[in-house]
Structure formats: structure tokens, C-alpha cells
Scaffold this motif. Structure first.
Motif, PDB file in Angstrom:
ATOM      1  N   ALA A  14       0.837  -1.194   0.000  1.00 17.16           N
ATOM      2  CA  ALA A  14       0.000   0.000   0.000  1.00 17.16           C
ATOM      3  C   ALA A  14       0.874   1.248   0.000  1.00 17.16           C
ATOM      4  O   ALA A  14       2.030   1.235   0.393  1.00 17.16           O
ATOM      5  N   SER A  15       0.297   2.349  -0.463  1.00 14.41           N
ATOM      6  CA  SER A  15       0.997   3.629  -0.478  1.00 14.41           C
ATOM      7  C   SER A  15       0.092   4.697   0.102  1.00 14.41           C
ATOM      8  O   SER A  15      -1.119   4.518   0.211  1.00 14.41           O
ATOM      9  N   LEU A  16       0.687   5.823   0.472  1.00 13.92           N
ATOM     10  CA  LEU A  16      -0.075   6.923   1.036  1.00 13.92           C
ATOM     11  C   LEU A  16      -0.086   8.098   0.071  1.00 13.92           C
ATOM     12  O   LEU A  16       0.847   8.277  -0.710  1.00 13.92           O
ATOM     13  N   PRO A  17      -1.128   8.918   0.115  1.00 20.95           N
ATOM     14  CA  PRO A  17      -1.216  10.041  -0.821  1.00 20.95           C
ATOM     15  C   PRO A  17      -0.196  11.131  -0.513  1.00 20.95           C
ATOM     16  O   PRO A  17       0.369  11.188   0.564  1.00 20.95           O
ATOM     17  N   TYR A  18       0.017  11.987  -1.488  1.00 26.20           N
ATOM     18  CA  TYR A  18       0.912  13.153  -1.449  1.00 26.20           C
ATOM     19  C   TYR A  18       2.268  12.842  -0.824  1.00 26.20           C
ATOM     20  O   TYR A  18       2.826  13.609  -0.049  1.00 26.20           O
ATOM     21  N   ALA A  19       2.853  11.702  -1.213  1.00 25.44           N
ATOM     22  CA  ALA A  19       4.157  11.325  -0.668  1.00 25.44           C
ATOM     23  C   ALA A  19       5.277  12.226  -1.172  1.00 25.44           C
ATOM     24  O   ALA A  19       6.386  12.207  -0.645  1.00 25.44           O
ATOM     25  N   ASP A  20       4.976  13.045  -2.181  1.00 25.00           N
ATOM     26  CA  ASP A  20       6.005  13.895  -2.778  1.00 25.00           C
ATOM     27  C   ASP A  20       6.140  15.256  -2.111  1.00 25.00           C
ATOM     28  O   ASP A  20       7.061  16.005  -2.440  1.00 25.00           O
ATOM     29  N   VAL A  21       5.296  15.601  -1.153  1.00 26.70           N
ATOM     30  CA  VAL A  21       5.275  16.976  -0.651  1.00 26.70           C
ATOM     31  C   VAL A  21       6.491  17.324   0.200  1.00 26.70           C
ATOM     32  O   VAL A  21       6.742  18.497   0.460  1.00 26.70           O
ATOM     33  N   ASP A  22       7.266  16.344   0.628  1.00 28.05           N
ATOM     34  CA  ASP A  22       8.400  16.620   1.505  1.00 28.05           C
ATOM     35  C   ASP A  22       9.682  16.967   0.744  1.00 28.05           C
ATOM     36  O   ASP A  22      10.740  17.139   1.337  1.00 28.05           O
ATOM     37  N   PHE A  23       9.602  17.108  -0.564  1.00 25.10           N
ATOM     38  CA  PHE A  23      10.771  17.507  -1.337  1.00 25.10           C
ATOM     39  C   PHE A  23      10.962  19.022  -1.339  1.00 25.10           C
ATOM     40  O   PHE A  23      12.049  19.527  -1.593  1.00 25.10           O
TER      41      PHE A  23
END
Length: 333
Positions: free
Chosen positions: A2-11
């Protein structure tokens, strides 16, 4: 897996803004304001969290220190603020946050524990507040609620939070006399309710969309719908302990109605484990229930599964993550 949404926001630091899903998706927080650095764990004074939260201009608040901030009184947050705990480990105790008549607030990656006193909530959202996003926070052990949303506060998202060691977890809608709470709209997704006793959440009047949450070992019920409320429960995991009743319905009379009514819960794709009983309401017409697509076009959801359950135990609540880079100048304190 499974994955979680908006995983890219910490860049990137401000990539967090406007990335909420659901009813709180328009919250921008302090996107258009400068950085404010919290440099002390003191309750008030220069460089304190309280000092930043009371300023009237938009601010993106970050922390240069880790540790516990003991609040002697509720910490009021003014509009257009992001309280961004990434990069440090900051715990609020004693009292909690108060979001009163404000808008565009983002609270991310903080811990709330040990709030004491009558009517002391971890995060109290009332009255008339809107466009709120509470993300990746850990909350436990307050004398009242962990998050309370009442008095016509609306357009709120609670995501990837961890709730534990508590009785009355989340109240949405104050009481049957506050008929203005019919406007309340809240999305709760990818949260982990770990042995909290009840109110995951309890709702009056408003609309709540629950999806991809994991609730286990509750003490009375998992989710409660009361007077005129509508709860859309979608692809959640409900794992019972000793108490098997998942959904509860309380009948109350709105102040401007003659007849007492319960609320409604629609369960779609939910996973019920260890004997959890859905307890759906008989005679319920699906025509009475809102659908999230009436209000927002998409949301990141997957089937309730063992892999989702595993990842929600790891990636909810406060996270040990770096604070992303930011080029803006800090305000002088």
C-alpha cells in the motif's frame, strides 16, 4: 504494498500547501507569508510558537528546536498559518491549539499529549473556522477531546494522524441545539485510531467522508452518527477487540425540529475483522446520503487490505523526517 497520498510533498517546504484531499483541500496555510522560526520552547515571548501564531500576517512557522512546549492556556492560531513540525520533534502539552474564527490553517507533524483541565482538547476548532488541514499529528491523553470540530466550522481534512490512549476521540457537531452545524463538512483519511474508546468520530448534523482509516480495539463503538448526520465510510479497516459493535446510532432532536432523528452511515468496501459488526441502520434509504464526488472530483484510495493496515501503523502520526529546503527570508522576532 500500500501507499499513502501526497508522498512527494516533503521535497519542497511549501509543496504541502493546497495538497490536502477532501473537504479541506483549499487550505493554503501560510503559503504567501515569510518563514517564522520557533527558536525557544517557552510558552510565550520572542521566538515562541505562541508569538508566531498570534501574528496577523500569513506565516509559515517552522521549528529550530525539539522538545516539549508546556502551554499554560489554549494557543490561539490566527488565519493563514502553517505550523510545520517537520525536521524536529515538538510536543505540545498542558493545553492545546484553538482555531477560532480563522481560515486557511495547516498543522503538520506535531505531537499532542497530556492536556489537562475542563473542556481541554488537543485541537479545538470553533466557531466559524474553515479551510483547515491537520496532517501527520500524534494525539493522545487529553481530558476532553483530541480533535473537536463544532459551531459551524467546516471544510476540514484530518489525514495520516495517530490517535491513542484516549476516551472521547473526535466530536464533530456540538449538540442538538446548534443547528448551524448542518454546514459542517469533514474528511478523515489514512488515520490510525489505536485503541481509542469511542468517537472515531461522533457526528451531529454534518457530512463526514471516512476512507482508508484503520480503527482497532475500540471500547464502546468505532463510529457514531447522531441527529441528521451523514457518514460515508469507504474502504476502512475496523478490527474489533472485546466490543464488536462498529457503528452506533444515537437519536436526538434538533432544536428546530419536532421529531427526534438519528444519523446515517453508508459502508462501502469496509473491512470488518475479528468479529466487528457493521450494525447498519434498517430502513435507511441511500437517497438520503451524500456522495463525496458531489463535492470533490478525486481522492487517493485503495481497497482495505492487510498491506494498508501495516502501512497505517508505520506512517501515521509524527514522523522523523527532514524539513525541506526553503529560500524565503525569516521574519524578525
Amino acid at each position: 504494498m500500500a501507499s499513502l497520498p501526497y508522498a512527494d510533498v516533503d521535497f519542497s517546504l511549501r509543496a504541502l500547501s493546497s495538497r490536502a484531499e477532501g473537504f479541506g483541500r483549499f487550505s493554503i496555510g501560510g503559503l504567501h507569508g515569510p518563514l517564522y522560526f520557533v527558536t525557544t520552547l517557552a510558552d510565550d515571548g520572542p521566538g515562541s510558537l505562541r508569538e508566531g501564531c498570534r501574528k496577523q500576517e500569513p506565516l509559515w512557522i517552522v521549528f529550530e528546536v525539539s522538545g516539549t512546549i508546556h502551554l499554560s492556556s489554549y494557543l490561539s492560531v490566527s488565519s493563514y498559518k502553517t505550523i510545520d513540525g517537520r525536521g524536529q520533534r515538538v510536543k505540545l502539552t498542558g493545553k492545546g491549539l484553538r482555531l477560532k474564527e480563522c481560515e486557511h490553517i495547516i498543522v503538520c507533524n506535531l505531537e499532542f499529549q497530556g492536556g489537562r483541565g475542563h473542556d481541554v482538547d488537543g485541537i479545538q476548532i470553533k466557531p466559524n473556522s474553515r479551510h483547515i488541514w491537520i496532517d501527520r499529528c500524534s494525539l493522545r491523553d487529553y481530558d476532553d477531546g483530541l480533535i473537536d470540530i463544532t459551531r459551524q466550522s467546516t471544510d476540514i481534512t484530518i489525514s495520516r494522524c495517530y490517535f491513542a490512549q484516549h476516551d472521547k476521540t473526535m466530536l464533530i457537531g456540538a449538540d442538538p441545539s446548534h443547528v448551524g452545524d448542518r454546514c459542517i463538512r469533514v474528511t478523515i483519511h489514512h488515520c490510525f485510531f489505536d485503541g481509542t474508546r469511542q468517537r472515531q468520530p461522533r457526528l451531529r448534523f454534518g457530512k463526514v467522508h471516512l476512507y482508508n482509516n484503520y480503527t482497532r480495539n475500540w471500547g464502546i463503538y468505532a463510529v457514531c452518527a447522531s441527529v441528521e448526520s451523514q457518514i460515508y465510510s469507504q474502504c476502512n479497516i475496523y478490527e474489533a477487540g472485546n466490543k464488536k459493535k462498529t457503528f452506533e446510532y444515537y437519536t436526538e432532536k434538533a432544536a428546530d425540529r419536532e421529531e427526534a432523528k438519528s444519523g446515517f452511515i453508508r459502508s462501502e468496501g469496509d473491512l470488518f475483522l475479528n468479529g466487528a459488526q457493521p450494525c447498519t441502520l434498517t430502513g435507511f434509504s441511500q437517497e438520503c446520503m451524500f456522495h463525496p464526488s458531489e463535492f470533490y472530483p478525486h481522492w487517493t484510495m485503495e481497497a482495505a487490505s492487510d498491506s494498508l493496515k501495516t502501512i497505517l501503523q508505520i506512517l501515521t502520526g509524527w514522523q522523523s523526517i527532514h524539513r525541506p529546503e526553503e529560500q524565503a527570508q525569516a521574519v524578525t522576532v
